[in-house]
Design a protein around this motif. Structure first.
Motif, PDB file in Angstrom:
ATOM      1  N   ARG A   1      -1.841  -4.617   2.864  1.00 44.40           N
ATOM      2  CA  ARG A   1      -2.676  -4.030   1.816  1.00 44.40           C
ATOM      3  C   ARG A   1      -3.604  -3.002   2.462  1.00 44.40           C
ATOM      4  NH1 ARG A   1      -5.575  -9.199  -0.393  1.00 44.40           N
ATOM      5  NH2 ARG A   1      -5.991  -9.191   1.834  1.00 44.40           N
TER       6      ARG A   1
ATOM      7  N   ARG B   1     -14.664  -6.604   8.358  1.00 44.81           N
ATOM      8  CA  ARG B   1     -15.938  -6.363   7.684  1.00 44.81           C
ATOM      9  C   ARG B   1     -16.464  -5.005   8.143  1.00 44.81           C
ATOM     10  NH1 ARG B   1     -16.628 -12.180   9.021  1.00 44.81           N
ATOM     11  NH2 ARG B   1     -17.362 -11.454  11.020  1.00 44.81           N
TER      12      ARG B   1
ATOM     13  N   ALA C   1      -2.638 -10.678  10.032  1.00 40.42           N
ATOM     14  CA  ALA C   1      -3.327  -9.815   9.074  1.00 40.42           C
ATOM     15  C   ALA C   1      -4.762 -10.300   8.939  1.00 40.42           C
ATOM     16  CB  ALA C   1      -2.630  -9.868   7.721  1.00 40.42           C
TER      17      ALA C   1
ATOM     18  N   ARG D   1      -0.301 -14.086   6.286  1.00 45.91           N
ATOM     19  CA  ARG D   1      -1.239 -13.813   7.374  1.00 45.91           C
ATOM     20  C   ARG D   1      -0.543 -13.564   8.713  1.00 45.91           C
ATOM     21  NH1 ARG D   1      -5.405 -11.820   5.644  1.00 45.91           N
ATOM     22  NH2 ARG D   1      -6.828 -13.056   4.460  1.00 45.91           N
TER      23      ARG D   1
ATOM     24  N   GLU E   1      -6.737  -2.798   2.501  1.00 50.04           N
ATOM     25  CA  GLU E   1      -7.941  -3.370   3.110  1.00 50.04           C
ATOM     26  C   GLU E   1      -7.649  -4.238   4.335  1.00 50.04           C
ATOM     27  OE1 GLU E   1      -6.876  -6.024  -0.474  1.00 50.04           O
ATOM     28  OE2 GLU E   1      -6.859  -3.897  -0.002  1.00 50.04           O
ATOM     29  N   ASP E   2      -6.384  -4.398   4.687  1.00 48.21           N
ATOM     30  CA  ASP E   2      -6.008  -5.253   5.816  1.00 48.21           C
ATOM     31  C   ASP E   2      -5.792  -4.457   7.091  1.00 48.21           C
ATOM     32  OD1 ASP E   2      -6.039  -7.545   4.257  1.00 48.21           O
ATOM     33  OD2 ASP E   2      -3.889  -7.512   3.874  1.00 48.21           O
ATOM     34  N   GLU E   3      -6.002  -5.128   8.185  1.00 51.10           N
ATOM     35  CA  GLU E   3      -5.676  -4.643   9.524  1.00 51.10           C
ATOM     36  C   GLU E   3      -4.768  -5.684  10.150  1.00 51.10           C
ATOM     37  OE1 GLU E   3      -6.435  -1.835  10.953  1.00 51.10           O
ATOM     38  OE2 GLU E   3      -7.796  -1.105   9.418  1.00 51.10           O
TER      39      GLU E   3
ATOM     40  N   ASN F   1       0.863  -1.183   0.000  1.00 47.95           N
ATOM     41  CA  ASN F   1       0.000   0.000   0.000  1.00 47.95           C
ATOM     42  C   ASN F   1       0.901   1.234   0.000  1.00 47.95           C
ATOM     43  OD1 ASN F   1      -1.782   2.080   0.383  1.00 47.95           O
ATOM     44  ND2 ASN F   1      -2.409   1.467   2.439  1.00 47.95           N
TER      45      ASN F   1
ATOM     46  N   GLN G   1      -8.899  -9.049   7.422  1.00 48.85           N
ATOM     47  CA  GLN G   1      -9.752  -8.100   6.725  1.00 48.85           C
ATOM     48  C   GLN G   1     -10.961  -7.863   7.603  1.00 48.85           C
ATOM     49  OE1 GLN G   1     -10.702  -9.559   2.827  1.00 48.85           O
ATOM     50  NE2 GLN G   1      -8.853  -8.683   1.953  1.00 48.85           N
TER      51      GLN G   1
END
Length: 150
Positions: free
Chosen positions: A78, A146, A142, A113, A80-82, A7, A144
């Motif tokens: 990325r 929601r 890692a 991950r 969208e990842d936390e 990112n 994602q």
């Protein structure tokens, strides 16, 4: 170590996230540096963060080291990842006496991950010298998120 940044906007994302993190605001911690796989935080000493003998409390040090590992990991995620902490172990090496706690985190292994990090807690004194007071090894995951949470 060399890592692939997924990112290119990671720094702005992390700085925005840091600015809205209640724990870091409560502690008055500062985000100092970000680089791929690395992050540095600092926390000035004050009485409210001390233990009985007037040193930084170990729980505060642990919080700072866990947090800096999370931010070091986020530099490689990325958009969208936390990341969430899976586990950590902290060795306290010396009393945390000084003016400023420096938390320096770095990714040691970046998997798809699972991310393994190390973080050092370093005290900076009046003369500018540094003393290593704690070291953490942490495993991050890692995920994602929601829209409604995890």
């Amino acid at each position: 170590m060399s890592f692939t940044v997924r990112n290119p906007e990671y720094e702005a994302r992390i700085r925005e996230r840091f600015a809205t993190t209640g724990t870091m605001e409560t502690l008055a911690a500062r985000l100092m540096r970000l680089a791929p796989g690395e992050a540095d935080l600092e926390l000035p000493f004050r009485h409210g963060l001390s233990q009985t003998n007037g040193f930084f409390h170990g729980g505060i040090i642990g919080t700072m080291l866990d947090t800096v590992c999370g931010y070091a990991s986020l530099t490689l995620m990325r958009a969208e990842d936390e990341v969430l902490t899976v586990e950590y172990k902290t060795n306290f090496l010396a009393p945390a006496a000084g003016e400023l706690l420096l938390a320096r985190g770095r990714v040691m292994r970046n998997g798809r991950r699972i991310i393994v990090c190390e973080a050092d807690g370093v005290m900076k004194g009046e003369g500018g010298g540094e003393k290593l007071v704690a070291r953490m090894t942490a495993t991050m995951m890692a995920v994602q998120l929601r829209p409604q949470g995890i």
